[in-house]
Scaffold this motif. Structure first.
Motif: not given
Length: 162
Positions: A102-105, A108-113
């Motif tokens: 969950d922390s990795l997800r 990754l969501a922060d990086v993509s936005t």
């Protein structure tokens, strides 16, 4: 039913004709015919025995190959099972593994936005790409000269016709 009946009638007629022909033969011809048939029967029996041996050998080879292949597959499955048991990445996930996922997800969501917000499109224009070269300054090719010559002839033809 007609085809079966016709076959049986033909078979019976052939058997009757063979019986009559056999009884009309002399004793020497009968003995020769029996010897010839016996020889052909012996050859057929020998071939049948040979083919039975071939089939038996083929079956034994198949069983041996099948046994070897099943042993190979069994060894591979055992090897894979032992590697599965020894490798922690292949073991079933626990609750702590799900938390790290969950922390990795989230990361990754922060990086993509953030990448979506700061991205610029690549725009190319002719001055940057070709260094400001003007295509019209290039010398004309022979094809262009031919077109110019054709146009000149047409214009001279027009003046001659007037």
């Amino acid at each position: 039913m007609g085809k079966k009946f016709g076959f049986l009638v033909g078979l019976a007629a052939g058997a009757a004709a063979a019986h009559v022909a056999y009884h009309r033969l002399s004793d020497e011809d009968k003995a020769e015919l029996k010897a010839d048939l016996q020889e052909k029967m012996d050859v057929a029996k020998d071939r049948a025995v040979d083919y039975a041996f071939y089939a038996s050998d083929a079956w034994d080879d198949f069983k041996e190959t099948f046994s070897d292949q099943t042993q190979t597959v069994s060894d591979r499955v055992k090897d894979a099972a032992s590697r599965f048991a020894a490798d922690p990445q292949l073991k079933p996930k626990t609750d702590s593994d799900e938390d790290s996922d969950d922390s990795l997800r989230d990361e990754l969501a922060d990086v993509s936005t953030s990448a979506d917000d700061d991205s610029d499109d690549i725009v190319l224009n002719s001055e940057d790409t070709f260094g400001g070269a003007d295509v019209a300054d290039e010398p004309t090719t022979p094809v262009d000269d031919q077109q110019n010559d054709d146009n000149a002839k047409d214009s001279t033809d027009d003046t001659n016709q007037e």
